[in-house]
Design an enzyme around this catalytic site. Structure first.
Site, mmCIF file in Angstrom:
data_model
loop_
_atom_site.group_PDB
_atom_site.id
_atom_site.type_symbol
_atom_site.label_atom_id
_atom_site.label_comp_id
_atom_site.label_asym_id
_atom_site.label_seq_id
_atom_site.Cartn_x
_atom_site.Cartn_y
_atom_site.Cartn_z
ATOM 1 N N THR A 194 0.833 -1.204 0.000
ATOM 2 C CA THR A 194 0.000 0.000 0.000
ATOM 3 C C THR A 194 0.871 1.258 0.000
ATOM 4 O OG1 THR A 194 -1.846 -1.050 1.087
ATOM 5 C CG2 THR A 194 -1.570 1.267 1.549
ATOM 6 N N ARG A 222 -13.899 -8.007 -0.279
ATOM 7 C CA ARG A 222 -13.230 -7.634 0.971
ATOM 8 C C ARG A 222 -12.705 -6.191 0.866
ATOM 9 N NH1 ARG A 222 -7.782 -5.749 2.160
ATOM 10 N NH2 ARG A 222 -7.272 -6.383 4.290
ATOM 11 N N VAL A 223 -12.948 -5.411 1.896
ATOM 12 C CA VAL A 223 -12.418 -4.045 1.934
ATOM 13 C C VAL A 223 -11.544 -3.923 3.175
ATOM 14 C CG1 VAL A 223 -12.997 -1.597 2.100
ATOM 15 C CG2 VAL A 223 -14.428 -3.115 0.719
ATOM 16 N N THR A 247 -1.828 -5.170 7.860
ATOM 17 C CA THR A 247 -2.967 -6.088 7.852
ATOM 18 C C THR A 247 -4.242 -5.298 8.164
ATOM 19 O OG1 THR A 247 -2.323 -6.545 10.124
ATOM 20 C CG2 THR A 247 -1.670 -8.151 8.486
HETATM 21 N N1 ASP Z 1 -3.748 -2.186 4.551
HETATM 22 C C1 ASP Z 1 -3.975 -2.759 3.245
HETATM 23 C C2 ASP Z 1 -5.227 -3.588 3.258
HETATM 24 O O1 ASP Z 1 -5.470 -4.252 4.241
HETATM 25 C C3 ASP Z 1 -2.852 -3.603 2.787
HETATM 26 C C4 ASP Z 1 -1.508 -2.928 2.805
HETATM 27 O O2 ASP Z 1 -1.242 -2.076 3.648
HETATM 28 O O3 ASP Z 1 -0.684 -3.262 1.959
HETATM 29 O O4 ASP Z 1 -5.925 -3.618 2.283
#
Ligand code: ASP
Length: 327
Positions: A194, A222-223, A247
């Site tokens: 991200t 999923r979000v 996560t």
């Molecule tokens: N936080 C993001 C999610 O859970 C993943 C990430 O940080 O790469 O969708």
């Protein structure tokens, strides 16, 4: 801004946290990441040094990170279990507490721009899926064929994840099934790419933005935390601007980005104390792995993470740009 502090500016960015195995990180690969982070910081710094707004600086920084295939957002975003893309993004203006976000969009070239349009023109905060795309297309937001987001690396990553996941599920392994049903990534790289940016401008305004493809092999629909105000993104001129990575389910449960602000507002914690407490103490209690970038109204910057590494960097008035991957 406090009268004891002269106007200053700062920007900090991340390109995701996780187990970034040193064994697979060649010098050439590391150099690519450092160069990409530096380019983004230079662009953001230019905007801020010219008197531009924190909101414009974080928008530009995240657009550039979305366009870079090294990171899991926009072009190069990870794939769902159906080998499709569902992108999430959020932006927040610390001056007004205005926020905008998109979730599960599949055709928006730059989800952070879409989030800003939602904030400024929809009258809503969070819009999702096909309805969001329909609205955005009336607002001049660039839509692309979903194939634009897919890179060979991401397809390969999904195939490896699915091979490992299928094996575990066939084994009827309770632990891995639980992990799968809780939405844990079955990602052999254990890497969360991200992207996000936080900034303080010369007028004392804070802003934050975060954008992601989510997690490799995620269940369609999923979000994660990224488009959730207060979880993946938060900005308030009175305290701090925060962008998180990790996560997502844990970051939602811990309301992590807002928690940093609340600790500062209600307990008088410093940026350093508040961010360390959230990342090193509170997130691990709900299995939260990842990190965040944050800037306060004085231009202090914190970049803590509880994983092996986090792609990150910062630039402040009168200082050299700094980029880093490991501790
Ligand atoms: N936080 C993001 C999610 O859970 C993943 C990430 O940080 O790469 O969708």
């Amino acid at each position: 801004m406090s009268p004891t502090h002269a106007p200053t500016f700062a920007i900090a960015i991340h390109g995701g946290a996780g187990t970034i195995a040193r064994s697979t990180m060649t010098e050439e690969r590391a150099a690519l990441y450092h160069a990409a982070l530096r380019d983004v910081l230079e662009a953001g710094r230019r905007i801020l040094a010219d008197g531009g707004s924190a909101l414009d600086a974080v928008t530009e920084a995240v657009v550039r990170l979305e366009d870079c295939p090294l990171f899991n957002a926009g072009h190069g975003a990870v794939l769902t279990a159906d080998a499709t893309h569902e992108l999430d993004a959020c932006i927040m203006d610390g001056r007004t507490l205005a926020a905008g976000a998109v979730a599960s969009v599949a055709r928006v070239r730059n989800p952070v721009r879409a989030a800003r349009v939602v904030a400024e023109r929809s009258g809503h905060v969070l819009m999702a899926g096909e309805g969001a795309e329909r609205f955005l297309s009336t607002q001049g937001v660039a839509l692309v064929d979903p194939g634009y987001f897919t890179t060979p690396d991401r397809l390969d990553q999904l195939r490896r994840a699915q091979a490992a996941g299928a094996g575990m599920l066939l084994d009827h392994d309770g632990a891995s099934k639980a992990a799968a049903s809780s939405g844990d990534p079955i990602d052999p790289d254990r890497k969360f790419g991200t992207v996000g940016a936080v900034a303080l401008d010369l007028s004392g305004n804070l802003a934050a933005a975060t954008s992601t493809g989510g997690m490799t092999n995620k269940r369609p629909g999923r979000v994660g935390d990224t488009p959730i105000v207060g979880a993946g993104c938060y900005a308030n001129n009175a305290t701090v601007a925060v962008s998180t990575t990790g996560t997502g389910e844990s970051f939602i449960r811990a309301v992590s980005a807002y928690d940093v602000s609340a600790l500062m507002e209600y307990t008088g914690a410093s940026l350093e104390e508040a961010t360390r407490r959230v990342v090193m103490d509170k997130l691990p209690r709900v299995d939260g792995r990842g990190g965040l970038v944050a800037v306060d109204r004085f231009g202090n910057v914190a970049l803590p993470f509880n994983t092996e590494g986090m792609y990150r960097g910062m630039a402040r008035a009168g200082e050299d740009i700094v980029t880093a991957i490991y501790e």
